[in-house]
Design a protein around this motif. Structure first.
Motif, PDB file in Angstrom:
ATOM      1  N   LEU A 182       3.599   5.768  -3.260  1.00 39.27           N
ATOM      2  CA  LEU A 182       4.824   6.397  -3.740  1.00 39.27           C
ATOM      3  C   LEU A 182       4.910   6.394  -5.265  1.00 39.27           C
ATOM      4  CD1 LEU A 182       7.306   4.835  -1.155  1.00 39.27           C
ATOM      5  CD2 LEU A 182       6.745   7.270  -1.355  1.00 39.27           C
ATOM      6  N   ILE A 183       4.432   5.338  -5.885  1.00 40.05           N
ATOM      7  CA  ILE A 183       4.498   5.208  -7.341  1.00 40.05           C
ATOM      8  C   ILE A 183       3.461   6.078  -8.034  1.00 40.05           C
ATOM      9  CG2 ILE A 183       3.978   3.567  -9.233  1.00 40.05           C
ATOM     10  CD1 ILE A 183       6.820   3.346  -8.115  1.00 40.05           C
ATOM     11  N   GLU A 184       2.329   6.298  -7.403  1.00 37.28           N
ATOM     12  CA  GLU A 184       1.230   7.003  -8.067  1.00 37.28           C
ATOM     13  C   GLU A 184       1.167   8.493  -7.746  1.00 37.28           C
ATOM     14  OE1 GLU A 184      -2.007   3.459  -8.861  1.00 37.28           O
ATOM     15  OE2 GLU A 184      -2.275   4.709  -7.069  1.00 37.28           O
ATOM     16  N   THR A 185       1.870   8.945  -6.712  1.00 35.64           N
ATOM     17  CA  THR A 185       1.825  10.364  -6.362  1.00 35.64           C
ATOM     18  C   THR A 185       3.021  11.090  -6.968  1.00 35.64           C
ATOM     19  OG1 THR A 185       2.943   9.904  -4.247  1.00 35.64           O
ATOM     20  CG2 THR A 185       0.530   9.994  -4.233  1.00 35.64           C
ATOM     21  N   PRO A 186       2.872  12.389  -7.240  1.00 31.94           N
ATOM     22  CA  PRO A 186       3.905  13.131  -7.982  1.00 31.94           C
ATOM     23  C   PRO A 186       5.223  13.243  -7.236  1.00 31.94           C
ATOM     24  CG  PRO A 186       1.804  14.307  -8.016  1.00 31.94           C
ATOM     25  CD  PRO A 186       1.662  13.201  -7.022  1.00 31.94           C
ATOM     26  N   ASP A 187       6.296  13.283  -8.019  1.00 35.83           N
ATOM     27  CA  ASP A 187       7.651  13.515  -7.530  1.00 35.83           C
ATOM     28  C   ASP A 187       8.195  14.780  -8.194  1.00 35.83           C
ATOM     29  OD1 ASP A 187       9.141  11.884  -5.632  1.00 35.83           O
ATOM     30  OD2 ASP A 187       8.578  10.174  -6.881  1.00 35.83           O
ATOM     31  N   SER A 188       9.187  15.363  -7.559  1.00 36.58           N
ATOM     32  CA  SER A 188       9.774  16.583  -8.121  1.00 36.58           C
ATOM     33  C   SER A 188      10.821  16.283  -9.192  1.00 36.58           C
ATOM     34  CB  SER A 188      10.405  17.420  -7.007  1.00 36.58           C
ATOM     35  OG  SER A 188      11.397  16.669  -6.323  1.00 36.58           O
ATOM     36  N   GLU A 189      11.416  15.075  -9.151  1.00 35.55           N
ATOM     37  CA  GLU A 189      12.461  14.718 -10.104  1.00 35.55           C
ATOM     38  C   GLU A 189      12.225  13.314 -10.650  1.00 35.55           C
ATOM     39  OE1 GLU A 189      16.522  16.814  -8.705  1.00 35.55           O
ATOM     40  OE2 GLU A 189      15.766  15.313  -7.299  1.00 35.55           O
ATOM     41  N   LEU A 190      12.562  13.135 -11.907  1.00 29.62           N
ATOM     42  CA  LEU A 190      12.451  11.818 -12.530  1.00 29.62           C
ATOM     43  C   LEU A 190      13.580  10.907 -12.025  1.00 29.62           C
ATOM     44  CD1 LEU A 190      11.016  10.065 -14.746  1.00 29.62           C
ATOM     45  CD2 LEU A 190      12.875  10.782 -16.263  1.00 29.62           C
ATOM     46  N   ARG A 191      13.194   9.746 -11.551  1.00 30.04           N
ATOM     47  CA  ARG A 191      14.140   8.717 -11.165  1.00 30.04           C
ATOM     48  C   ARG A 191      13.555   7.367 -11.572  1.00 30.04           C
ATOM     49  NH1 ARG A 191      16.698  12.597 -10.817  1.00 30.04           N
ATOM     50  NH2 ARG A 191      18.037  13.357  -9.107  1.00 30.04           N
ATOM     51  N   PHE A 192      14.383   6.337 -11.534  1.00 28.60           N
ATOM     52  CA  PHE A 192      13.916   5.031 -11.991  1.00 28.60           C
ATOM     53  C   PHE A 192      12.719   4.537 -11.167  1.00 28.60           C
ATOM     54  CE2 PHE A 192      14.056   0.891 -13.838  1.00 28.60           C
ATOM     55  CZ  PHE A 192      14.721   1.066 -15.026  1.00 28.60           C
ATOM     56  N   HIS A 193      12.679   4.886  -9.881  1.00 24.71           N
ATOM     57  CA  HIS A 193      11.579   4.442  -9.029  1.00 24.71           C
ATOM     58  C   HIS A 193      10.696   5.594  -8.567  1.00 24.71           C
ATOM     59  CE1 HIS A 193      14.434   1.033  -8.621  1.00 24.71           C
ATOM     60  NE2 HIS A 193      13.344   0.321  -8.550  1.00 24.71           N
ATOM     61  N   SER A 194      10.739   6.697  -9.263  1.00 21.85           N
ATOM     62  CA  SER A 194       9.940   7.839  -8.830  1.00 21.85           C
ATOM     63  C   SER A 194       8.485   7.689  -9.258  1.00 21.85           C
ATOM     64  CB  SER A 194      10.508   9.146  -9.409  1.00 21.85           C
ATOM     65  OG  SER A 194      10.334   9.195 -10.810  1.00 21.85           O
ATOM     66  N   GLY A 195       7.645   8.551  -8.672  1.00 25.28           N
ATOM     67  CA  GLY A 195       6.294   8.706  -9.163  1.00 25.28           C
ATOM     68  C   GLY A 195       6.301   9.643 -10.376  1.00 25.28           C
ATOM     69  N   PRO A 196       5.122   9.952 -10.908  1.00 24.66           N
ATOM     70  CA  PRO A 196       5.071  10.895 -12.049  1.00 24.66           C
ATOM     71  C   PRO A 196       5.685  12.236 -11.663  1.00 24.66           C
ATOM     72  CG  PRO A 196       2.930   9.835 -11.671  1.00 24.66           C
ATOM     73  CD  PRO A 196       3.788   9.486 -10.504  1.00 24.66           C
ATOM     74  N   VAL A 197       6.391  12.822 -12.598  1.00 30.60           N
ATOM     75  CA  VAL A 197       7.066  14.095 -12.347  1.00 30.60           C
ATOM     76  C   VAL A 197       6.079  15.235 -12.494  1.00 30.60           C
ATOM     77  CG1 VAL A 197       8.953  15.618 -13.051  1.00 30.60           C
ATOM     78  CG2 VAL A 197       9.225  13.143 -13.174  1.00 30.60           C
ATOM     79  N   GLN A 198       6.079  16.124 -11.511  1.00 30.15           N
ATOM     80  CA  GLN A 198       5.172  17.274 -11.555  1.00 30.15           C
ATOM     81  C   GLN A 198       5.553  18.229 -12.679  1.00 30.15           C
ATOM     82  OE1 GLN A 198       5.566  18.663  -7.440  1.00 30.15           O
ATOM     83  NE2 GLN A 198       3.442  18.091  -7.071  1.00 30.15           N
TER      84      GLN A 198
ATOM     85  N   ASP B 152       0.830  -1.206   0.000  1.00 27.08           N
ATOM     86  CA  ASP B 152       0.000   0.000   0.000  1.00 27.08           C
ATOM     87  C   ASP B 152       0.866   1.259   0.000  1.00 27.08           C
ATOM     88  OD1 ASP B 152      -2.344  -1.455  -0.026  1.00 27.08           O
ATOM     89  OD2 ASP B 152      -2.683  -1.321   2.136  1.00 27.08           O
ATOM     90  N   LEU B 153       1.921   1.248   0.823  1.00 28.28           N
ATOM     91  CA  LEU B 153       2.846   2.385   0.845  1.00 28.28           C
ATOM     92  C   LEU B 153       3.502   2.577  -0.520  1.00 28.28           C
ATOM     93  CD1 LEU B 153       4.715   1.853   4.259  1.00 28.28           C
ATOM     94  CD2 LEU B 153       3.099   3.676   3.715  1.00 28.28           C
ATOM     95  N   GLU B 154       3.927   1.467  -1.109  1.00 30.61           N
ATOM     96  CA  GLU B 154       4.615   1.524  -2.394  1.00 30.61           C
ATOM     97  C   GLU B 154       3.710   2.063  -3.482  1.00 30.61           C
ATOM     98  OE1 GLU B 154       6.521   0.001  -6.175  1.00 30.61           O
ATOM     99  OE2 GLU B 154       4.509  -0.356  -5.404  1.00 30.61           O
ATOM    100  N   GLN B 155       2.469   1.650  -3.498  1.00 26.06           N
ATOM    101  CA  GLN B 155       1.527   2.148  -4.498  1.00 26.06           C
ATOM    102  C   GLN B 155       1.384   3.659  -4.389  1.00 26.06           C
ATOM    103  OE1 GLN B 155      -2.463   0.566  -4.233  1.00 26.06           O
ATOM    104  NE2 GLN B 155      -3.115   1.544  -6.129  1.00 26.06           N
TER     105      GLN B 155
END
Length: 261
Positions: free
Chosen positions: A245-261, A240-243
């Motif tokens: 993290l994967i589905e909420t926005p991130d500030s920077e693109l990384r291999f395991h980031s969420g979508p970039v804002q 649940d935590l991982e989902q």
């Protein structure tokens, strides 16, 4: 890429997709597939392979082996760490000069619980494979003249690790579950990227799926063996935590980031 290869990796991915709560968001792929981000993703991928090997080595050093074996593990990792963290400061070792198994310590436990013996067997194999993948990514970057640049870590692993229980055995179980989730997500993300990559990279990422798909199952089997009971509740908690993290926005693109804002 041939239809056969596409069908093959989809079959390999089935257990991974059944395990994870979600697929890679299309918003992440919309950015990651752009050619200008390839160097960034390969650099982050390189770091991820090293971190996976380091994490496995840390599990061995903390929970299974003696001080002599722990030092062997550190020496095994040292050339790879030097290349990434100090290569710009001092001459780095040519990893191609290392025999494939030259630095691999022969770790054997004379005593200990059954799960400790399994931990040694599984984590040594995992380290061998992750460091081999590191070398492969390094070779690709060199061939494409992609310089190794410093890169910040994403929030992904750190946020999962913050939720580990404080007890010795409970903490180990949680670390193994997190290891399984990270391996599964890596596998799923390799496959998600394949249709957008050139043939060389696409074939390479498909080649990683077999070992990565097995890694997550190895971690889960170890976690259940250490727990001695069902780990379903803890797996669900971290998935649940991982989902999120994967589905909420991130500030920077990384291999395991969420979508970039």
């Amino acid at each position: 890429m041939s239809a056969h290869l596409l069908a093959n990796y989809q079959e390999l991915l089935m257990p991974v997709r059944q395990f994870l709560r979600c697929d890679t968001p299309s918003a992440w792929l919309a950015v990651a597939k752009e050619p200008e981000y390839l160097a960034l993703l390969l650099t982050d991928h390189l770091h991820c392979e090293l971190k996976a090997a380091q994490s496995a080595g840390l599990l061995l050093r903390r929970y299974a082996v003696d001080d002599v074996a722990a030092e062997q593990i550190l020496q095994w990792l040292a050339p790879y760490e030097q290349k990434v963290y100090r290569g710009h400061l001092e001459p780095s070792i040519d990893l191609k000069s290392l025999n494939k198994n030259q630095a691999v310590p022969r770790l054997r436990l004379n005593q200990g619980e059954a799960w400790q013996h399994q931990l040694v067997d599984r984590m040594v194999l995992l380290m061998k494979e992750e460091l081999h993948h590191f070398q492969q990514v390094w070779d690709i970057m060199e061939a494409r003249k992609i310089p190794l640049q410093p890169i910040t870590a994403s929030r992904y692993a750190g946020q999962l690790l913050r939720r580990i229980r404080g007890s010795e055995r409970g903490g180990l179980v949680d670390k193994l579950i997190i290891g399984a989730i990270i391996e599964a997500r890596s596998c799923e993300r390799f496959a998600a990227l394949v249709p957008f990559l050139d043939d060389e990279l696409a074939k390479f990422y498909v080649s990683l799926l077999r070992s990565e798909a097995r890694h997550f199952e190895d971690y889960l089997a170890l976690a259940e063996q250490v727990e001695g009971d069902s780990i379903r509740d803890r797996v669900d908690y971290f998935l649940d935590l991982e989902q999120n993290l994967i589905e909420t926005p991130d500030s920077e693109l990384r291999f395991h980031s969420g979508p970039v804002q």
